[in-house]
Design a protein around this motif. Structure first.
Motif, mmCIF file in Angstrom:
data_model
loop_
_atom_site.group_PDB
_atom_site.id
_atom_site.type_symbol
_atom_site.label_atom_id
_atom_site.label_comp_id
_atom_site.label_asym_id
_atom_site.label_seq_id
_atom_site.Cartn_x
_atom_site.Cartn_y
_atom_site.Cartn_z
ATOM 1 N N ARG A 234 -7.687 -0.145 -4.367
ATOM 2 C CA ARG A 234 -8.880 -0.705 -3.738
ATOM 3 C C ARG A 234 -9.069 -2.185 -4.067
ATOM 4 O O ARG A 234 -10.017 -2.800 -3.588
ATOM 5 N N LEU A 235 -8.173 -2.767 -4.871
ATOM 6 C CA LEU A 235 -8.309 -4.164 -5.269
ATOM 7 C C LEU A 235 -7.369 -5.099 -4.513
ATOM 8 O O LEU A 235 -7.674 -6.272 -4.347
ATOM 9 N N ALA A 236 -6.222 -4.601 -4.080
ATOM 10 C CA ALA A 236 -5.233 -5.445 -3.398
ATOM 11 C C ALA A 236 -5.739 -5.867 -2.028
ATOM 12 O O ALA A 236 -6.438 -5.100 -1.345
ATOM 13 N N TYR A 237 -5.384 -7.081 -1.616
ATOM 14 C CA TYR A 237 -5.781 -7.542 -0.281
ATOM 15 C C TYR A 237 -5.057 -6.727 0.778
ATOM 16 O O TYR A 237 -3.866 -6.442 0.672
ATOM 17 N N SER A 238 -5.786 -6.369 1.812
ATOM 18 C CA SER A 238 -5.213 -5.653 2.950
ATOM 19 C C SER A 238 -6.117 -5.871 4.151
ATOM 20 O O SER A 238 -7.341 -5.900 4.001
ATOM 21 N N PRO A 239 -5.537 -6.010 5.362
ATOM 22 C CA PRO A 239 -6.379 -6.110 6.556
ATOM 23 C C PRO A 239 -7.197 -4.838 6.798
ATOM 24 O O PRO A 239 -8.217 -4.870 7.456
ATOM 25 N N SER A 240 -6.732 -3.713 6.268
ATOM 26 C CA SER A 240 -7.482 -2.455 6.409
ATOM 27 C C SER A 240 -7.467 -1.714 5.069
ATOM 28 O O SER A 240 -6.702 -0.767 4.883
ATOM 29 N N ARG B 148 4.018 -3.146 12.287
ATOM 30 C CA ARG B 148 4.007 -4.585 12.010
ATOM 31 C C ARG B 148 3.299 -4.818 10.686
ATOM 32 O O ARG B 148 2.192 -4.371 10.464
ATOM 33 N N LEU B 149 3.964 -5.546 9.797
ATOM 34 C CA LEU B 149 3.388 -5.872 8.500
ATOM 35 C C LEU B 149 2.630 -7.188 8.537
ATOM 36 O O LEU B 149 1.559 -7.315 7.960
ATOM 37 N N SER B 150 3.227 -8.189 9.186
ATOM 38 C CA SER B 150 2.611 -9.509 9.199
ATOM 39 C C SER B 150 3.166 -10.334 10.347
ATOM 40 O O SER B 150 4.150 -9.964 10.985
ATOM 41 N N THR B 151 2.516 -11.480 10.586
ATOM 42 C CA THR B 151 2.986 -12.433 11.587
ATOM 43 C C THR B 151 2.906 -13.820 10.962
ATOM 44 O O THR B 151 1.875 -14.187 10.403
#
Length: 115
Positions: A23-29, A69-72
């Motif tokens: 719950r601490l790591a950055y994530s778009p979702s 897709r992981l990233s752009t």
């Protein structure tokens, strides 16, 4: 012994052996749900889960591989494997139940002696 037989990953299903919810790591979702999956065709893979509610993840949950897709960056899309729960047509996703919150503990009052 090396097995050179191709095993299509997209058709692979497996079982979660262990998992963690970050719950601490950055994530778009958020939160990020990561699991170790034993695939039926052989092999064990640490993999991120997608299309999943962190509250429904459990050891023994059946998952399937999916390409996401992981990233752009600079207009270039980067894709990689993730896993998502296997949902059979006869088993639609259940609506999430409201989470019960814990009530804070009341401090215990010391017993008073009668004099």
């Amino acid at each position: 012994r090396f097995d050179s037989t191709p095993h299509p990953t997209a058709a692979s299903e497996g079982t979660i052996v262990t998992f963690t919810v970050d719950r601490l790591a950055y994530s778009p979702s958020p939160p990020v749900v990561f699991a170790v999956v034993d695939f039926d065709a052989g092999g064990r893979l640490p993999i991120e889960l997608t299309d999943v509610d962190a509250e429904e993840v459990a050891i023994g949950l059946r998952v399937e591989a999916t390409f996401r897709r992981l990233s752009t960056a600079d207009g270039i899309h980067n894709y990689f494997w993730k896993a998502r729960p296997v949902r059979r047509p006869e088993q639609p996703r259940q609506p999430r139940q409201p989470r019960q919150t814990r009530q804070p503990r009341q401090p215990e009052q010391p017993e008073q002696e009668n004099r």
